[in-house]
Design an enzyme around this catalytic site. Structure first.
Site, PDB file in Angstrom:
ATOM      1  N   LYS A  80       0.930  -1.273   0.019  1.00 50.69           N
ATOM      2  CA  LYS A  80      -0.088  -0.037   0.116  1.00 50.69           C
ATOM      3  C   LYS A  80       0.893   1.249   0.012  1.00 50.69           C
ATOM      4  O   LYS A  80       2.102   1.226   0.581  1.00 50.69           O
ATOM      5  CB  LYS A  80      -0.762  -0.131   1.301  1.00 50.69           C
ATOM      6  CG  LYS A  80      -1.815   1.030   1.318  1.00 50.69           C
ATOM      7  CD  LYS A  80      -2.914   0.855   2.460  1.00 50.69           C
ATOM      8  CE  LYS A  80      -4.025   1.816   2.619  1.00 50.69           C
ATOM      9  NZ  LYS A  80      -4.736   1.969   3.878  1.00 50.69           N
ATOM     10  N   SER A 129      -9.693   1.889   2.860  1.00 51.44           N
ATOM     11  CA  SER A 129      -8.780   2.418   2.012  1.00 51.44           C
ATOM     12  C   SER A 129      -7.881   1.626   1.216  1.00 51.44           C
ATOM     13  O   SER A 129      -7.339   2.254   0.318  1.00 51.44           O
ATOM     14  CB  SER A 129      -8.167   3.605   2.774  1.00 51.44           C
ATOM     15  OG  SER A 129      -7.286   3.159   3.759  1.00 51.44           O
ATOM     16  N   SER A 160      -9.741  -0.430   7.037  1.00 51.27           N
ATOM     17  CA  SER A 160      -9.042  -0.447   5.914  1.00 51.27           C
ATOM     18  C   SER A 160      -8.649  -1.641   4.962  1.00 51.27           C
ATOM     19  O   SER A 160      -8.323  -1.596   4.027  1.00 51.27           O
ATOM     20  CB  SER A 160      -8.281   0.810   5.793  1.00 51.27           C
ATOM     21  OG  SER A 160      -8.807   2.024   5.877  1.00 51.27           O
TER      22      SER A 160
END
Lengths: 531, 148
Positions: A108, A183, A207
């Site tokens: 990420k 996210s 997330s």
């Protein structure tokens, strides 16, 4: 439904009682349980059946093919083939093969990598290259992993759809008109579309878990402090944790083991021993018909009522029945403070973010807007670099932390955090694990909730309480609901006591290996993935 | 945060804080008393939203405190959304939390502080390379003092 020794033989066919939808392509022969990609890769490298470059090529080809539609990566590493070649060289020289050798991992983009840009999904950090690796990334490199690239996210982790990225919108591999969740939507979509083997995400309020549910992959949010946060761009420091994605529970467990442990650079990281999670799994080949006999499972009653889509609730109830058939004693448990967790979470997260994001001022790194005097440089750089959701959260946090409001908002939210911690403690003293949906709905359409912050925040109700209590939680696909071309996956959330990831992974593994009639590979890549 | 909020009061918001509110504000700084508009704890959400009109949300002022130069369009766009969320936050006022201790974070473990010893960061060049305006050995910024 429970099949002893069901390790490799394929399913008995769709389970009519499940209430979940089976897609047309999920034929009887294609429903064998997921196996560990990491162990398969390791085995084929050790036996010299395949080369690391062949494996890397397979994934890169699929990435190139699917990326125009999915857009899960913000940056793809130029060194993948080079690193794979190095691994092949080591094998030729009979050198020791490290645990993640040849495993392609997505990271990420709010996790710092010294050899790739790290933007956090924000224009304010466009082209920014950190001077160091996050501890989790460093540990992956030491384990021999090949970092394939940086995955898309809602800017600095603030969002539940990945539409809040400053650069691109990621699509859900199950239906490209829908969001992958967020996210960590880029990481979830990348693993779902088999663009990489496993991926790192971060979880401040769900997330990792909500996108895992939306994309039909396994997502693990470890105990707060289990994994070092050093090099993770801080959003809400009291809640943030780095988590893992995989297409099987075993892969998720192996990845967690590789990144967990104490780190002198993070004073909140724990000295708790890191077990070899996968070695504690119950073998499915020899398992008796009730391998989870005696396990007490509490289904959180607040998570199956109003505000939860009916098909989602019935899929979770079917998953609970599956656990019962495996020998678990499932009872309902109430968490009275459950609904308070959502506003408390948003007060704490926005307050902490307003403080944490003050570092992005355009002076020491990131994009700078030229100005006549310093305050304008700060204000203009931040205005130019941050997207609307980040701006709004900073402003909400600034409001909540203002003198005179502190006791009314931030302190109250912290008191609610105490209530939430206590109610989880009570529920987990009577149960070994708690279960709930990972999200109140399946993946929704891109654009559907973009302009309604409260509607988007409401989608986090299933996950935020776990962060407030700092507990570990595993999400794994447990069924489908109608929607999209092939049905939409639904994730089951299992919550455990502090540092009890081992139990969650053990239960998750048995659950996944005995779940019949579901195969969580999106039609987009089903053909190219060897079964 | 406290110091900027004091500047906010001194700077004079378009709405004026009433004398008793200012007193309240400063007494809260010493954390001895809850501001009037948030007590008693039995306040219902409806009462709360009526009370929230006592302290209108000034997005421009907040943006100045947070050092984000918003355009008038953004202020107009954000104000109702932020107000909606802040009002929603207000539901916690109705909860009786009097005897509950606040939790700073998950009570997973005590601090594992390292020894307070300086360490040399090896990749100094890469760090300096990230600075947008750099003139050896200084990080360059425009003038700091305001004309007024």
């Amino acid at each position: 439904m429970v099949v002893a020794g069901g390790g490799g033989g394929g399913g008995d066919g769709p389970d009519g009682g499940r209430g979940a939808v089976l897609s047309e392509h999920q034929t009887l022969s294609s429903t064998s349980p997921p196996s560990s990609e990491i162990l398969t890769i390791r085995k084929s490298l050790l036996s010299r059946e395949r080369k690391a470059v062949e494996i890397a090529e397979e994934y890169l080809n699929r990435l190139r093919q699917t990326e125009p539609q999915i857009k899960s990566f913000l940056h793809v590493s130029e060194n993948v083939m080079k690193e794979a070649k190095e691994i092949d060289g080591k094998i030729e020289r009979n050198e020791e093969l490290r645990p993640l050798a040849g495993v392609l991992i997505g990271v990420k983009d709010n996790i710092c990598t010294a050899d790739m840009p790290s933007t956090g999904g924000s224009r304010i950090l466009q082209d920014y290259r950190p001077a160091f690796d996050a501890t989790a990334v460093q540990k992956l490199r030491e384990s021999g992993a090949v970092l394939v690239g940086k995955t898309n996210l809602d800017e600095f982790g603030m969002g539940s759809t990945t539409e809040g990225s400053g650069f691109q919108v990621t699509a859900n591999p199950w239906d490209v008109t829908r969001v992958p969740g967020g996210s960590s939507g880029g990481s979830a979509a990348a693993v779902s579309a088999r663009q990489c083997v496993v991926a790192l995400g971060s979880d401040t309020g769900g997330s990792v878990r909500q996108p895992a549910s939306f994309c039909g992959v396994v997502g693990m949010k470890p105990t707060y402090g289990r994994v070092s946060r050093f090099g993770l761009m801080a959003y809400a420091s009291s809640l943030d944790v780095i988590g893992c994605f995989g297409s099987s529970v075993a892969d998720t467990a192996i990845l967690l083991e590789a990144i967990a442990g104490h780190d002198i650079f993070d004073a909140t990281s724990s000295k708790h021993e890191v077990p070899n999670f996968a070695s504690q799994f119950i073998s499915t080949e020899f398992s008796e018909s009730k391998p989870l006999k005696g396990l007490r499972v509490g289904i959180i009653s607040e998570t199956l009522g109003d505000g939860v889509d009916v098909p989602v609730a019935s899929t979770i109830k079917a998953a609970a029945s599956h656990l019962e058939e495996l020998g678990c004693a499932v009872t309902e448990v109430s968490l009275p403070s459950f609904s308070l967790g959502l506003p408390a979470y948003y007060i704490l997260a926005s307050s902490e973010s307003s403080s944490n994001l003050s570092r992005y001022d355009g002076v020491r790194y990131g994009n700078q807007v030229a100005a006549e005097e310093l305050n304008s440089l700060y204000g203009d750089s931040r205005a130019n670099g941050f997207g609307p959701e980040v701006k709004m959260r900073i402003l909400m946090g600034t409001y909540a932390l203002s003198a005179g409001y502190y006791d009314a908002y931030y302190k109250r939210a912290q008191q609610v955090r105490t209530l939430v911690q206590k109610s989880f403690k009570a529920a987990l003293s009577e149960n070994d694990i708690l279960i709930s949906p990972a999200a109140p709905s399946a993946a929704y359409k891109i654009g559907e909730k973009k302009n309604d912050p409260l509607a988007m925040y409401a989608g986090d109700i299933m996950t935020v309480n776990v962060n407030l209590a700092g507990l570990p939680a595993l999400v794994l696909p447990c069924g489908f609901v109608e929607g999209g071309p092939a049905g939409l996956p639904i994730g089951l959330q299992m919550i455990g006591a502090q540092f009890d990831e081992g139990k969650l992974l053990r239960v998750g593994h048995i659950f996944e290996q005995t779940l019949q009639g579901c195969r969580f590979i999106p039609p987009l890549v089903a053909e190219s993935v060897a079964s | 945060m406290y110091s900027s909020a004091v500047i906010w009061v001194k700077g004079g918001a378009p709405y004026l804080l009433l004398q008793h509110q200012q007193k309240q504000l400063f007494s809260t700084l010493s954390r001895k008393k809850t501001p009037l508009w948030f007590s008693p704890p039995s306040t219902t959400p409806r009462n709360f939203s009526a009370r929230s009109s006592l302290q209108p949300l000034d997005v421009s002022r907040l943006a100045e405190t947070a050092r984000i130069s918003l355009t008038p369009t953004e202020v107009e766009e954000f104000a109702p959304k932020i107000r909606q969320v802040i009002d929603w936050f207000g539901q916690l006022q109705a909860v009786d939390l009097q005897s509950i201790e606040p939790a700073l974070r998950a009570d997973t473990e005590g601090d594992n502080l390292r020894h307070d010893l300086p360490e040399t960061f090896e990749n100094r060049e890469a760090m300096l390379a990230a600075v947008p305006s750099y003139e050896e050995p200084y990080i360059k910024v425009p003038k700091v003092l305001n004309k007024d």
